[in-house]
Motif scaffolding. Structure first.
Motif, short mmCIF file in Angstrom:
data_model
loop_
_atom_site.label_atom_id
_atom_site.label_comp_id
_atom_site.label_asym_id
_atom_site.label_seq_id
_atom_site.Cartn_x
_atom_site.Cartn_y
_atom_site.Cartn_z
N SER A 125 0.68 -1.28 -0.05
CA SER A 125 -0.17 -0.06 0.05
C SER A 125 0.93 1.21 -0.10
O SER A 125 0.61 2.17 -0.73
N TRP A 126 1.74 1.41 0.84
CA TRP A 126 2.59 2.73 1.26
C TRP A 126 3.59 2.77 -0.11
O TRP A 126 3.91 3.75 -0.57
N VAL A 127 4.39 1.43 -0.52
CA VAL A 127 5.62 1.63 -1.28
C VAL A 127 4.99 1.42 -2.70
O VAL A 127 5.26 2.30 -3.57
N CYS A 128 4.22 0.26 -2.94
CA CYS A 128 3.86 0.07 -4.27
C CYS A 128 2.66 0.83 -4.93
O CYS A 128 2.46 0.69 -6.00
N THR A 129 2.23 1.53 -4.06
CA THR A 129 0.80 2.01 -4.33
C THR A 129 0.83 3.69 -4.28
O THR A 129 0.93 4.37 -5.31
N ILE A 130 1.30 4.21 -3.08
CA ILE A 130 1.26 5.52 -2.94
C ILE A 130 2.36 6.17 -3.44
O ILE A 130 2.72 7.18 -4.08
N MET A 131 3.70 5.72 -3.01
CA MET A 131 5.01 6.22 -3.25
C MET A 131 5.15 5.98 -4.74
O MET A 131 5.74 7.11 -5.44
N THR A 132 4.76 5.03 -5.33
CA THR A 132 5.06 4.83 -6.99
C THR A 132 4.10 5.92 -7.63
O THR A 132 4.40 6.35 -8.64
N PHE A 133 3.00 6.23 -6.92
CA PHE A 133 2.05 7.21 -7.78
C PHE A 133 2.80 8.59 -7.76
O PHE A 133 2.88 9.27 -8.76
N PHE A 134 3.32 8.93 -6.69
CA PHE A 134 4.08 10.30 -6.69
C PHE A 134 5.21 10.19 -7.48
O PHE A 134 5.68 11.38 -8.11
N LEU A 135 6.10 9.10 -7.52
CA LEU A 135 7.06 9.22 -8.57
C LEU A 135 6.87 9.16 -9.82
O LEU A 135 7.49 9.96 -10.65
N TYR A 136 5.76 8.42 -10.01
CA TYR A 136 4.99 8.46 -11.44
C TYR A 136 4.61 9.99 -11.87
O TYR A 136 5.01 10.47 -13.08
N ILE A 137 4.06 10.59 -11.11
CA ILE A 137 3.58 11.99 -11.25
C ILE A 137 4.58 12.92 -11.69
O ILE A 137 4.50 13.64 -12.61
N ARG A 138 5.71 12.83 -10.77
CA ARG A 138 6.81 13.79 -10.74
C ARG A 138 7.42 13.77 -11.92
O ARG A 138 8.10 14.30 -12.69
N SER A 139 7.74 12.38 -12.24
CA SER A 139 8.50 11.92 -13.67
C SER A 139 7.80 12.62 -14.99
O SER A 139 8.52 12.79 -16.18
N LEU A 140 6.14 12.46 -15.08
CA LEU A 140 5.71 12.89 -16.14
C LEU A 140 5.83 14.33 -16.61
O LEU A 140 5.61 14.82 -17.50
N LYS A 141 6.48 14.92 -15.55
CA LYS A 141 6.59 16.61 -15.69
C LYS A 141 7.99 16.76 -16.65
O LYS A 141 7.85 17.79 -17.29
N LYS A 142 8.82 15.80 -16.57
CA LYS A 142 10.04 15.99 -17.54
C LYS A 142 10.11 15.01 -18.98
O LYS A 142 11.12 15.26 -19.72
N ILE A 143 9.40 13.83 -18.78
CA ILE A 143 9.52 12.89 -19.91
C ILE A 143 8.17 12.96 -20.95
O ILE A 143 7.20 13.63 -20.46
N SER A 144 8.57 12.63 -22.10
CA SER A 144 7.54 12.68 -23.01
C SER A 144 6.62 11.58 -22.91
O SER A 144 6.68 10.47 -21.99
N ALA A 145 5.24 11.54 -23.61
CA ALA A 145 4.43 10.43 -23.36
C ALA A 145 4.89 9.05 -23.97
O ALA A 145 4.65 8.14 -23.34
N PHE A 146 5.63 9.27 -24.93
CA PHE A 146 6.31 8.01 -25.68
C PHE A 146 7.09 7.33 -24.61
O PHE A 146 7.13 5.94 -24.65
N THR A 147 8.00 8.05 -23.96
CA THR A 147 8.96 7.56 -23.16
C THR A 147 8.20 6.90 -21.91
O THR A 147 8.61 6.03 -21.49
N MET A 148 7.30 7.52 -21.68
CA MET A 148 6.53 6.80 -20.44
C MET A 148 5.66 5.70 -20.80
O MET A 148 5.91 4.45 -20.23
N ASN A 149 5.25 5.38 -22.12
CA ASN A 149 4.44 4.25 -22.60
C ASN A 149 5.55 3.33 -22.67
O ASN A 149 5.20 2.08 -22.28
N LEU A 150 6.62 3.25 -23.37
CA LEU A 150 7.67 2.67 -23.45
C LEU A 150 8.10 1.89 -22.25
O LEU A 150 8.41 0.69 -22.16
N THR A 151 8.31 2.64 -21.23
CA THR A 151 9.01 2.29 -19.99
C THR A 151 7.85 1.46 -19.40
O THR A 151 8.12 0.40 -18.59
N LEU A 152 6.57 1.80 -19.58
CA LEU A 152 5.56 1.02 -18.77
C LEU A 152 5.55 -0.46 -19.38
O LEU A 152 5.05 -1.34 -18.43
#
Length: 295
Positions: free
Chosen positions: A214-241
Protein backbone atom coordinates in the motif's frame (compact mmCIF):
# COMPACT_ATOMS: atom_id res chain seq x y z
CA UNK A 1 15.76 14.38 -17.28
CA UNK A 2 17.96 11.65 -15.78
CA UNK A 3 16.27 12.07 -12.39
CA UNK A 4 12.82 11.82 -14.00
CA UNK A 5 13.78 8.62 -15.82
CA UNK A 6 15.11 7.14 -12.57
CA UNK A 7 11.85 8.03 -10.82
CA UNK A 8 9.77 6.44 -13.59
CA UNK A 9 11.85 3.25 -13.73
CA UNK A 10 11.69 2.96 -9.93
CA UNK A 11 7.89 3.27 -10.04
CA UNK A 12 7.60 0.69 -12.83
CA UNK A 13 9.94 -1.73 -11.03
CA UNK A 14 7.87 -1.42 -7.85
CA UNK A 15 4.69 -2.07 -9.84
CA UNK A 16 6.36 -5.21 -11.16
CA UNK A 17 7.12 -6.16 -7.55
CA UNK A 18 3.40 -6.19 -6.69
CA UNK A 19 3.15 -9.62 -8.32
CA UNK A 20 5.69 -11.04 -5.87
CA UNK A 21 3.76 -9.53 -2.96
CA UNK A 22 0.53 -10.94 -4.36
CA UNK A 23 1.98 -14.42 -4.14
CA UNK A 24 3.61 -14.12 -0.71
CA UNK A 25 0.46 -12.69 0.96
CA UNK A 26 -1.68 -15.60 2.15
CA UNK A 27 -5.03 -13.83 1.67
CA UNK A 28 -7.32 -14.78 -1.20
CA UNK A 29 -7.45 -12.23 -4.01
CA UNK A 30 -10.60 -10.33 -3.03
CA UNK A 31 -9.55 -9.86 0.57
CA UNK A 32 -6.01 -8.99 -0.49
CA UNK A 33 -7.32 -6.10 -2.60
CA UNK A 34 -9.77 -5.04 0.12
CA UNK A 35 -7.03 -4.74 2.73
CA UNK A 36 -4.74 -3.03 0.23
CA UNK A 37 -7.39 -0.43 -0.52
CA UNK A 38 -8.26 -0.03 3.18
CA UNK A 39 -4.66 0.79 4.14
CA UNK A 40 -4.04 2.92 1.05
CA UNK A 41 -7.28 4.92 1.30
CA UNK A 42 -6.96 5.67 5.02
CA UNK A 43 -3.29 6.61 4.57
CA UNK A 44 -4.06 8.94 1.65
CA UNK A 45 -6.89 10.73 3.46
CA UNK A 46 -4.64 11.32 6.47
CA UNK A 47 -1.71 12.40 4.27
CA UNK A 48 -3.82 14.73 2.12
CA UNK A 49 -5.46 16.21 5.23
CA UNK A 50 -2.11 17.27 6.69
CA UNK A 51 -0.91 18.44 3.26
CA UNK A 52 -4.17 20.40 2.81
CA UNK A 53 -4.79 18.66 -0.53
CA UNK A 54 -8.37 17.51 0.01
CA UNK A 55 -10.61 19.36 -2.45
CA UNK A 56 -14.37 19.00 -2.52
CA UNK A 57 -15.76 18.03 -5.92
CA UNK A 58 -19.36 17.97 -7.22
CA UNK A 59 -21.25 14.83 -6.21
CA UNK A 60 -21.62 13.75 -9.84
CA UNK A 61 -17.87 14.03 -10.38
CA UNK A 62 -17.10 12.04 -7.24
CA UNK A 63 -19.52 9.32 -8.34
CA UNK A 64 -17.97 9.14 -11.82
CA UNK A 65 -14.39 8.99 -10.51
CA UNK A 66 -15.43 6.44 -7.88
CA UNK A 67 -16.94 4.17 -10.53
CA UNK A 68 -13.64 4.18 -12.40
CA UNK A 69 -11.95 3.33 -9.10
CA UNK A 70 -14.29 0.39 -8.64
CA UNK A 71 -13.27 -0.95 -12.06
CA UNK A 72 -9.64 -0.51 -10.99
CA UNK A 73 -10.36 -2.54 -7.85
CA UNK A 74 -11.89 -5.32 -9.97
CA UNK A 75 -8.75 -5.23 -12.15
CA UNK A 76 -6.61 -5.83 -9.06
CA UNK A 77 -8.89 -8.66 -7.92
CA UNK A 78 -8.51 -10.36 -11.32
CA UNK A 79 -4.74 -9.71 -11.41
CA UNK A 80 -4.15 -11.31 -8.02
CA UNK A 81 -6.68 -14.02 -8.87
CA UNK A 82 -4.60 -14.86 -11.93
CA UNK A 83 -1.53 -15.18 -9.69
CA UNK A 84 -3.37 -17.42 -7.22
CA UNK A 85 -4.83 -19.68 -9.96
CA UNK A 86 -1.67 -19.74 -12.09
CA UNK A 87 1.47 -17.81 -11.15
CA UNK A 88 3.12 -14.40 -11.39
CA UNK A 89 4.58 -15.07 -14.83
CA UNK A 90 1.23 -16.00 -16.38
CA UNK A 91 -0.54 -13.05 -14.73
CA UNK A 92 2.02 -10.54 -16.01
CA UNK A 93 2.19 -12.11 -19.48
CA UNK A 94 -1.56 -11.72 -19.96
CA UNK A 95 -1.36 -8.19 -18.52
CA UNK A 96 1.27 -7.27 -21.12
CA UNK A 97 -1.43 -7.52 -23.80
CA UNK A 98 -3.20 -4.45 -22.37
CA UNK A 99 -1.54 -1.96 -24.76
CA UNK A 100 -2.72 -3.99 -27.75
CA UNK A 101 -6.19 -4.44 -26.28
CA UNK A 102 -6.32 -0.67 -25.91
CA UNK A 103 -5.81 -0.25 -29.66
CA UNK A 104 -9.13 -2.04 -30.16
CA UNK A 105 -11.09 -0.70 -27.19
CA UNK A 106 -10.07 2.97 -27.41
CA UNK A 107 -11.51 3.53 -30.92
CA UNK A 108 -14.79 1.96 -29.79
CA UNK A 109 -15.17 4.10 -26.67
CA UNK A 110 -13.51 7.31 -27.88
CA UNK A 111 -14.97 7.06 -31.41
CA UNK A 112 -11.60 7.10 -33.14
CA UNK A 113 -10.56 5.38 -36.35
CA UNK A 114 -9.20 1.85 -36.09
CA UNK A 115 -5.53 1.41 -36.94
CA UNK A 116 -5.02 -1.58 -39.26
CA UNK A 117 -1.42 -2.09 -38.10
CA UNK A 118 -2.47 -2.16 -34.44
CA UNK A 119 -5.20 -4.68 -35.22
CA UNK A 120 -2.62 -6.88 -36.98
CA UNK A 121 -0.26 -6.65 -34.00
CA UNK A 122 -3.17 -7.50 -31.73
CA UNK A 123 -3.64 -10.73 -33.68
CA UNK A 124 0.04 -11.51 -33.04
CA UNK A 125 -0.54 -11.13 -29.31
CA UNK A 126 -3.67 -13.30 -29.46
CA UNK A 127 -1.63 -16.00 -31.22
CA UNK A 128 0.89 -15.85 -28.37
CA UNK A 129 -1.84 -16.21 -25.75
CA UNK A 130 -3.39 -19.16 -27.63
CA UNK A 131 -0.03 -20.96 -27.71
CA UNK A 132 0.50 -20.39 -23.97
CA UNK A 133 -3.07 -21.45 -23.18
CA UNK A 134 -2.97 -24.67 -25.21
CA UNK A 135 0.41 -25.74 -23.85
CA UNK A 136 -0.26 -24.83 -20.20
CA UNK A 137 -3.79 -26.09 -19.64
CA UNK A 138 -3.13 -26.34 -15.89
CA UNK A 139 -3.03 -22.53 -15.85
CA UNK A 140 -6.12 -22.04 -18.05
CA UNK A 141 -8.26 -20.43 -15.34
CA UNK A 142 -5.42 -18.08 -14.40
CA UNK A 143 -4.93 -17.11 -18.06
CA UNK A 144 -8.62 -16.29 -18.55
CA UNK A 145 -8.74 -14.24 -15.34
CA UNK A 146 -5.49 -12.52 -16.35
CA UNK A 147 -6.94 -11.49 -19.71
CA UNK A 148 -9.99 -10.09 -17.90
CA UNK A 149 -7.56 -8.16 -15.70
CA UNK A 150 -5.89 -6.70 -18.81
CA UNK A 151 -9.28 -5.77 -20.27
CA UNK A 152 -10.31 -3.98 -17.08
CA UNK A 153 -7.07 -1.98 -16.82
CA UNK A 154 -7.53 -0.82 -20.43
CA UNK A 155 -11.07 0.26 -19.57
CA UNK A 156 -9.74 2.24 -16.60
CA UNK A 157 -7.09 3.86 -18.79
CA UNK A 158 -9.60 4.89 -21.46
CA UNK A 159 -12.07 6.29 -18.93
CA UNK A 160 -9.29 8.19 -17.16
CA UNK A 161 -8.34 9.84 -20.45
CA UNK A 162 -11.84 11.31 -20.57
CA UNK A 163 -11.51 12.98 -17.16
CA UNK A 164 -7.77 13.60 -16.75
CA UNK A 165 -8.00 17.19 -18.03
CA UNK A 166 -10.96 18.05 -15.81
CA UNK A 167 -9.53 17.25 -12.39
CA UNK A 168 -6.18 17.36 -10.60
CA UNK A 169 -4.27 14.03 -10.52
CA UNK A 170 -4.25 14.09 -6.69
CA UNK A 171 -8.02 14.30 -6.54
CA UNK A 172 -8.49 11.59 -9.16
CA UNK A 173 -6.25 9.24 -7.18
CA UNK A 174 -7.90 10.00 -3.84
CA UNK A 175 -11.48 9.57 -5.01
CA UNK A 176 -10.73 6.61 -7.29
CA UNK A 177 -9.08 4.63 -4.50
CA UNK A 178 -11.86 5.61 -2.09
CA UNK A 179 -14.48 4.61 -4.66
CA UNK A 180 -12.68 1.33 -5.29
CA UNK A 181 -12.67 0.56 -1.57
CA UNK A 182 -16.33 1.53 -1.13
CA UNK A 183 -17.46 -0.42 -4.21
CA UNK A 184 -15.52 -3.54 -3.26
CA UNK A 185 -16.84 -3.33 0.32
CA UNK A 186 -20.41 -3.28 -1.01
CA UNK A 187 -19.73 -6.19 -3.37
CA UNK A 188 -17.82 -8.30 -0.85
CA UNK A 189 -20.76 -9.83 1.12
CA UNK A 190 -22.57 -11.03 -2.03
CA UNK A 191 -19.31 -12.27 -3.59
CA UNK A 192 -18.36 -14.20 -0.46
CA UNK A 193 -21.85 -15.74 -0.31
CA UNK A 194 -21.64 -17.15 -3.84
CA UNK A 195 -17.85 -17.64 -4.00
CA UNK A 196 -16.66 -18.10 -0.40
CA UNK A 197 -12.93 -17.64 0.16
CA UNK A 198 -11.11 -19.32 3.02
CA UNK A 199 -8.18 -16.99 3.65
CA UNK A 200 -9.72 -13.69 4.76
CA UNK A 201 -7.80 -12.82 7.94
CA UNK A 202 -4.18 -11.67 7.51
CA UNK A 203 -1.48 -13.57 9.39
CA UNK A 204 1.22 -11.56 11.17
CA UNK A 205 3.59 -11.27 8.20
CA UNK A 206 0.73 -10.39 5.84
CA UNK A 207 0.39 -7.03 7.57
CA UNK A 208 3.99 -6.17 6.75
CA UNK A 209 3.53 -7.10 3.08
CA UNK A 210 0.17 -5.29 2.89
CA UNK A 211 1.68 -2.08 4.28
CA UNK A 212 4.58 -2.42 1.83
CA UNK A 213 2.11 -2.99 -1.01
CA UNK A 214 0.00 0.00 0.00
CA UNK A 215 2.60 2.56 1.03
CA UNK A 216 5.51 1.74 -1.27
CA UNK A 217 3.94 0.05 -4.33
CA UNK A 218 0.83 2.24 -4.45
CA UNK A 219 1.26 5.63 -2.79
CA UNK A 220 5.00 6.18 -3.32
CA UNK A 221 4.91 4.92 -6.91
CA UNK A 222 2.08 7.34 -7.69
CA UNK A 223 4.14 10.32 -6.50
CA UNK A 224 7.22 9.11 -8.42
CA UNK A 225 5.11 8.53 -11.53
CA UNK A 226 3.43 11.95 -11.42
CA UNK A 227 6.73 13.80 -10.83
CA UNK A 228 8.45 11.99 -13.70
CA UNK A 229 5.67 12.98 -16.13
CA UNK A 230 6.66 16.63 -15.77
CA UNK A 231 9.99 16.01 -17.52
CA UNK A 232 9.55 13.07 -19.93
CA UNK A 233 7.50 12.56 -23.08
CA UNK A 234 4.35 10.44 -23.34
CA UNK A 235 6.16 8.00 -25.64
CA UNK A 236 9.01 7.48 -23.15
CA UNK A 237 6.42 6.89 -20.44
CA UNK A 238 4.52 4.29 -22.50
CA UNK A 239 7.74 2.55 -23.54
CA UNK A 240 8.92 2.34 -19.93
CA UNK A 241 5.55 1.02 -18.74
CA UNK A 242 5.97 -1.99 -21.03
CA UNK A 243 8.87 -3.03 -18.78
CA UNK A 244 6.54 -3.69 -15.82
CA UNK A 245 5.78 -7.31 -16.87
CA UNK A 246 9.46 -7.85 -17.67
CA UNK A 247 10.57 -6.72 -14.21
CA UNK A 248 7.84 -8.79 -12.55
CA UNK A 249 8.60 -11.94 -14.56
CA UNK A 250 12.34 -11.66 -13.85
CA UNK A 251 11.59 -11.30 -10.13
CA UNK A 252 9.32 -14.37 -10.30
CA UNK A 253 12.10 -16.35 -11.99
CA UNK A 254 14.72 -15.29 -9.42
CA UNK A 255 12.61 -15.55 -6.25
CA UNK A 256 10.18 -18.38 -7.04
CA UNK A 257 11.96 -20.17 -9.93
CA UNK A 258 8.74 -20.11 -11.95
CA UNK A 259 10.73 -20.64 -15.15
CA UNK A 260 11.13 -24.28 -14.08
CA UNK A 261 7.36 -24.79 -14.37
CA UNK A 262 7.08 -23.42 -17.91
CA UNK A 263 7.61 -25.28 -21.17
CA UNK A 264 9.49 -24.00 -24.20
CA UNK A 265 6.14 -23.14 -25.78
CA UNK A 266 5.61 -20.47 -23.14
CA UNK A 267 8.66 -18.61 -24.47
CA UNK A 268 7.34 -18.96 -28.03
CA UNK A 269 4.02 -17.44 -27.01
CA UNK A 270 5.66 -14.79 -24.86
CA UNK A 271 8.02 -13.98 -27.73
CA UNK A 272 5.08 -13.30 -30.05
CA UNK A 273 3.48 -11.01 -27.46
CA UNK A 274 6.79 -9.20 -26.80
CA UNK A 275 7.35 -8.79 -30.54
CA UNK A 276 3.88 -7.35 -30.99
CA UNK A 277 4.40 -4.91 -28.10
CA UNK A 278 7.81 -3.84 -29.47
CA UNK A 279 6.45 -3.19 -32.97
CA UNK A 280 3.48 -1.38 -31.42
CA UNK A 281 5.84 1.03 -29.64
CA UNK A 282 7.82 1.60 -32.87
CA UNK A 283 4.56 2.29 -34.69
CA UNK A 284 3.56 4.79 -32.00
CA UNK A 285 6.95 6.49 -32.27
CA UNK A 286 6.58 6.91 -36.05
CA UNK A 287 3.05 8.21 -35.64
CA UNK A 288 4.19 10.73 -33.01
CA UNK A 289 7.02 11.97 -35.24
CA UNK A 290 4.73 12.35 -38.24
CA UNK A 291 2.17 14.19 -36.16
CA UNK A 292 4.77 16.58 -34.72
CA UNK A 293 6.33 17.25 -38.12
CA UNK A 294 2.94 18.00 -39.69
CA UNK A 295 2.28 20.56 -36.95
Amino acid sequence: MRKALLQLHTAVFLWGFTGVLGRVITLDQTWLVWYRLLITTVSLWVLYFFMNKIKKLPSRSIFLISCIGFIQALHWVCFYGSIKYANITIALTTLSTSALLASVIEPLLLRKRFDTIEIFLGLFAIAGIVIIYNTHVQFSVGIIIGLLSALLTVLVSVLNKKIVDQYAPDQITLYQLTGGFAGLSLLLPAYQYFFPEQHHIPVAMDWLWLVLLSWVCTIMTFFLYIRSLKKISAFTMNLTLTLEPVYGILLAFVIYHENEKLSKWFYVGFGLIALAVAFHMIHLLRYTRLKSSSN
